[in-house]
Design a protein around this motif. Structure first.
Motif, mmCIF file in Angstrom:
data_model
loop_
_atom_site.group_PDB
_atom_site.id
_atom_site.type_symbol
_atom_site.label_atom_id
_atom_site.label_comp_id
_atom_site.label_asym_id
_atom_site.label_seq_id
_atom_site.Cartn_x
_atom_site.Cartn_y
_atom_site.Cartn_z
ATOM 1 N N VAL A 143 -10.361 -59.524 -16.140
ATOM 2 C CA VAL A 143 -10.639 -60.504 -15.082
ATOM 3 C C VAL A 143 -9.350 -61.164 -14.626
ATOM 4 C CG1 VAL A 143 -11.835 -62.655 -14.498
ATOM 5 C CG2 VAL A 143 -12.950 -60.970 -15.964
ATOM 6 N N LEU A 144 -9.225 -61.321 -13.316
ATOM 7 C CA LEU A 144 -8.089 -62.021 -12.722
ATOM 8 C C LEU A 144 -8.626 -62.961 -11.650
ATOM 9 C CD1 LEU A 144 -5.000 -62.362 -12.238
ATOM 10 C CD2 LEU A 144 -5.166 -60.503 -10.578
ATOM 11 N N LEU A 145 -8.163 -64.208 -11.667
ATOM 12 C CA LEU A 145 -8.556 -65.179 -10.641
ATOM 13 C C LEU A 145 -7.458 -65.271 -9.595
ATOM 14 C CD1 LEU A 145 -10.122 -68.066 -12.780
ATOM 15 C CD2 LEU A 145 -11.218 -66.049 -11.785
ATOM 16 N N LEU A 146 -7.865 -65.350 -8.335
ATOM 17 C CA LEU A 146 -6.911 -65.371 -7.231
ATOM 18 C C LEU A 146 -7.313 -66.443 -6.219
ATOM 19 C CD1 LEU A 146 -4.559 -64.095 -5.587
ATOM 20 C CD2 LEU A 146 -6.260 -62.550 -4.579
ATOM 21 N N ASP A 147 -6.389 -67.376 -5.944
ATOM 22 C CA ASP A 147 -6.636 -68.379 -4.900
ATOM 23 C C ASP A 147 -6.455 -67.720 -3.538
ATOM 24 O OD1 ASP A 147 -7.183 -70.582 -6.575
ATOM 25 O OD2 ASP A 147 -5.038 -70.875 -6.940
ATOM 26 N N SER A 148 -7.435 -67.948 -2.646
ATOM 27 C CA SER A 148 -7.423 -67.295 -1.342
ATOM 28 C C SER A 148 -7.882 -68.276 -0.272
ATOM 29 C CB SER A 148 -8.366 -66.085 -1.366
ATOM 30 O OG SER A 148 -9.712 -66.507 -1.230
ATOM 31 N N PRO A 149 -7.754 -67.917 1.008
ATOM 32 C CA PRO A 149 -8.260 -68.781 2.077
ATOM 33 C C PRO A 149 -9.769 -69.024 1.993
ATOM 34 C CG PRO A 149 -6.748 -67.153 2.952
ATOM 35 C CD PRO A 149 -7.023 -66.754 1.538
ATOM 36 N N GLY A 151 -11.319 -69.516 -0.930
ATOM 37 C CA GLY A 151 -11.575 -70.178 -2.195
ATOM 38 C C GLY A 151 -11.085 -69.291 -3.322
ATOM 39 N N ARG A 152 -11.319 -69.698 -4.551
ATOM 40 C CA ARG A 152 -10.858 -68.897 -5.688
ATOM 41 C C ARG A 152 -11.743 -67.674 -5.866
ATOM 42 N NH1 ARG A 152 -8.582 -71.532 -11.085
ATOM 43 N NH2 ARG A 152 -6.952 -71.890 -9.542
ATOM 44 N N LEU A 153 -11.112 -66.501 -5.924
ATOM 45 C CA LEU A 153 -11.834 -65.252 -6.087
ATOM 46 C C LEU A 153 -11.738 -64.766 -7.535
ATOM 47 C CD1 LEU A 153 -10.648 -63.301 -2.913
ATOM 48 C CD2 LEU A 153 -12.817 -64.488 -3.228
ATOM 49 N N ARG A 154 -12.800 -64.142 -8.003
ATOM 50 C CA ARG A 154 -12.821 -63.517 -9.329
ATOM 51 C C ARG A 154 -12.739 -62.005 -9.127
ATOM 52 N NH1 ARG A 154 -16.131 -60.940 -13.104
ATOM 53 N NH2 ARG A 154 -15.999 -61.728 -15.249
ATOM 54 N N LEU A 155 -11.649 -61.415 -9.591
ATOM 55 C CA LEU A 155 -11.448 -59.972 -9.512
ATOM 56 C C LEU A 155 -11.698 -59.389 -10.900
ATOM 57 C CD1 LEU A 155 -8.016 -60.006 -7.617
ATOM 58 C CD2 LEU A 155 -10.302 -60.461 -6.705
ATOM 59 N N SER A 156 -12.457 -58.316 -10.987
ATOM 60 C CA SER A 156 -12.755 -57.727 -12.291
ATOM 61 C C SER A 156 -12.566 -56.218 -12.242
ATOM 62 C CB SER A 156 -14.182 -58.067 -12.728
ATOM 63 O OG SER A 156 -15.132 -57.550 -11.808
ATOM 64 N N SER A 157 -12.271 -55.650 -13.406
ATOM 65 C CA SER A 157 -12.105 -54.207 -13.508
ATOM 66 C C SER A 157 -12.521 -53.744 -14.896
ATOM 67 C CB SER A 157 -10.641 -53.807 -13.250
ATOM 68 O OG SER A 157 -9.815 -54.247 -14.311
ATOM 69 N N ARG A 166 -15.638 -61.372 -6.085
ATOM 70 C CA ARG A 166 -16.607 -62.392 -5.670
ATOM 71 C C ARG A 166 -15.970 -63.768 -5.811
ATOM 72 N NH1 ARG A 166 -18.457 -65.135 -10.100
ATOM 73 N NH2 ARG A 166 -18.533 -64.064 -12.122
ATOM 74 N N LEU A 167 -16.644 -64.801 -5.300
ATOM 75 C CA LEU A 167 -16.171 -66.163 -5.499
ATOM 76 C C LEU A 167 -16.308 -66.531 -6.970
ATOM 77 C CD1 LEU A 167 -17.610 -68.164 -2.459
ATOM 78 C CD2 LEU A 167 -15.251 -67.421 -2.831
ATOM 79 N N ALA A 168 -15.286 -67.167 -7.518
ATOM 80 C CA ALA A 168 -15.326 -67.572 -8.917
ATOM 81 C C ALA A 168 -16.208 -68.794 -9.082
ATOM 82 C CB ALA A 168 -13.912 -67.873 -9.412
ATOM 83 N N ALA A 169 -16.891 -68.863 -10.215
ATOM 84 C CA ALA A 169 -17.699 -70.035 -10.529
ATOM 85 C C ALA A 169 -16.784 -71.171 -10.977
ATOM 86 C CB ALA A 169 -18.701 -69.694 -11.630
ATOM 87 N N ALA A 170 -17.278 -72.403 -10.866
ATOM 88 C CA ALA A 170 -16.495 -73.563 -11.275
ATOM 89 C C ALA A 170 -16.147 -73.457 -12.757
ATOM 90 C CB ALA A 170 -17.296 -74.837 -11.012
ATOM 91 N N ARG A 251 -26.064 -57.716 0.841
ATOM 92 C CA ARG A 251 -26.045 -58.938 0.023
ATOM 93 C C ARG A 251 -25.659 -58.635 -1.421
ATOM 94 N NH1 ARG A 251 -30.059 -61.875 -2.697
ATOM 95 N NH2 ARG A 251 -31.675 -60.459 -1.968
ATOM 96 N N ARG A 252 -25.969 -57.423 -1.897
ATOM 97 C CA ARG A 252 -25.656 -57.042 -3.276
ATOM 98 C C ARG A 252 -24.332 -56.285 -3.399
ATOM 99 N NH1 ARG A 252 -29.558 -58.254 -6.674
ATOM 100 N NH2 ARG A 252 -31.677 -58.603 -5.934
ATOM 101 N N ASN A 253 -23.553 -56.267 -2.345
ATOM 102 C CA ASN A 253 -22.241 -55.636 -2.387
ATOM 103 C C ASN A 253 -21.370 -56.324 -3.438
ATOM 104 O OD1 ASN A 253 -19.683 -54.573 -1.842
ATOM 105 N ND2 ASN A 253 -19.373 -55.917 -0.082
ATOM 106 N N PRO A 254 -20.920 -55.603 -4.479
ATOM 107 C CA PRO A 254 -20.143 -56.242 -5.543
ATOM 108 C C PRO A 254 -18.663 -56.410 -5.218
ATOM 109 C CG PRO A 254 -20.449 -53.937 -6.060
ATOM 110 C CD PRO A 254 -21.183 -54.180 -4.768
ATOM 111 N N LEU A 255 -18.204 -55.842 -4.084
ATOM 112 C CA LEU A 255 -16.784 -55.835 -3.760
ATOM 113 C C LEU A 255 -16.537 -56.509 -2.414
ATOM 114 C CD1 LEU A 255 -16.163 -52.154 -4.884
ATOM 115 C CD2 LEU A 255 -15.209 -54.165 -6.008
ATOM 116 N N LEU A 256 -16.677 -57.833 -2.395
ATOM 117 C CA LEU A 256 -16.438 -58.567 -1.160
ATOM 118 C C LEU A 256 -15.055 -58.243 -0.609
ATOM 119 C CD1 LEU A 256 -17.841 -62.137 -1.944
ATOM 120 C CD2 LEU A 256 -18.980 -60.247 -0.764
ATOM 121 N N ILE A 257 -14.965 -58.167 0.697
ATOM 122 C CA ILE A 257 -13.727 -57.910 1.438
ATOM 123 C C ILE A 257 -13.308 -56.447 1.315
ATOM 124 C CG2 ILE A 257 -11.328 -58.588 1.848
ATOM 125 C CD1 ILE A 257 -12.052 -61.278 0.459
#
Length: 294
Positions: A143-149, A151-157, A166-170, A251-257
């Motif tokens: 998991v990698l968190l990335l600040d973006s325009p 909001g914070r994104l959660r990247l996983s592999s 996806r957007l990261a949870a608080a 809506r269930r797309n796991p790879l936003l953007i």
């Protein structure tokens, strides 16, 4: 679809038809989606309905209420139908994770509304989180968190391929060693947000039904800076009557953007149904159009 085609979909447990209709059994009052793995009833006892609500209303009208069905099930099996279904769902969740499906994709495949809901269910059923279970299986998710325009994104592999954006949870935390694929994705996303990158090259692995994968492939073919309606997308994949099911797959797309579901709009051009929110969708489309014009 006519009734015979629907019946064949039920016999084949065709996941691509989930969301298009449900079938009900007159003799038991049960209704289910086409991919249901339960024992198949006799054809003469089967009715087809467009929605679960219409199935419930019709089957209750036959004198078989959900309450009566639940009571009969408890007498026969010693537990409620809900308990049985939850146990089966949990086993399928463990099987998916152990087989290499990411947490994000597993939650979508099992029709959870959110990853947090999947976490809560998994902890309640098994006493540990999905990530803890992955460690036990030797399939730890990166998991990698990335600040973006946006909001914070959660990247996983997992296993060298990107499985989620996806957007990261608080309060959510990233890993210490995200791996080369997430570092590559981070750089590609930063270039994309600057309007410099139009196509992602990082290897991905998105788990879903054949229908979902067909929709996601079509999404990736929408040109940068352009949009398509849900109805047009349904026509593109050869299912012109499935605009609602297409919307669900988006809506269930796991790879936003990376898989650009933000490029799909309502029939009147309205910005609807984006996991990161309408403002984020508007920002992405405006940025792409501006970059494409330049």
């Amino acid at each position: 679809m006519n009734d015979e085609a629907k019946w064949q979909a039920v016999l084949a447990m065709d996941r691509t038809k989930d969301g298009l209709f449900v079938y009900g059994v007159k003799s038991t009052g049960i209704y289910c989606r086409p991919s249901c793995a339960s024992k198949k009833p006799k054809r003469e006892n089967v009715l087809f309905f467009n929605t679960p609500a219409s199935a419930r209303e019709a089957l209750d009208g036959l004198g078989v209420s959900r309450e009566r069905l639940s009571e009969a099930y408890c007498r026969a099996w010693g537990e409620s139908p809900k308990k049985t279904l939850e146990a089966l769902r949990f086993e399928e969740a463990k099987k998916s994770l152990a087989g290499g499906v990411s947490i994000l994709n597993a939650s979508a495949l099992l029709h959870f509304e959110s990853v947090s809901g999947f976490y809560a269910f998994f902890r309640r059923m098994g006493g540990l989180t999905p990530r803890e279970y992955l460690k036990e299986c030797g399939r730890e998710e990166q998991v990698l968190l990335l600040d973006s325009p946006l909001g914070r994104l959660r990247l996983s592999s997992m296993a060298g391929r990107v499985t989620g954006v996806r957007l990261a949870a608080a309060g959510e935390k990233g890993g210490e060693d995200p791996g080369p694929e997430l570092s590559e994705l981070k750089n590609e996303l930063l270039s994309y947000f600057k309007g410099e990158l139009r196509a992602f090259q990082v290897p991905v692995a998105a788990e879903g039904t054949p229908f979902m994968k067909k929709v996601w492939k079509a999404l990736s073919e929408i040109p940068y800076g352009q949009t398509m309606t849900y109805r047009e997308l349904a026509q593109k994949i050869g299912c012109p009557a499935s605009a609602r099911a297409v919307g669900m797959a988006c809506r269930r797309n796991p790879l936003l953007i990376v898989v650009p579901c933000h490029r799909v709009v309502g029939s009147n051009g309205s910005l609807t149904g984006y996991a990161a929110g309408v403002k984020a969708k508007a920002w992405l489309l405006k940025m792409e159009k501006r970059a494409a014009a330049n």
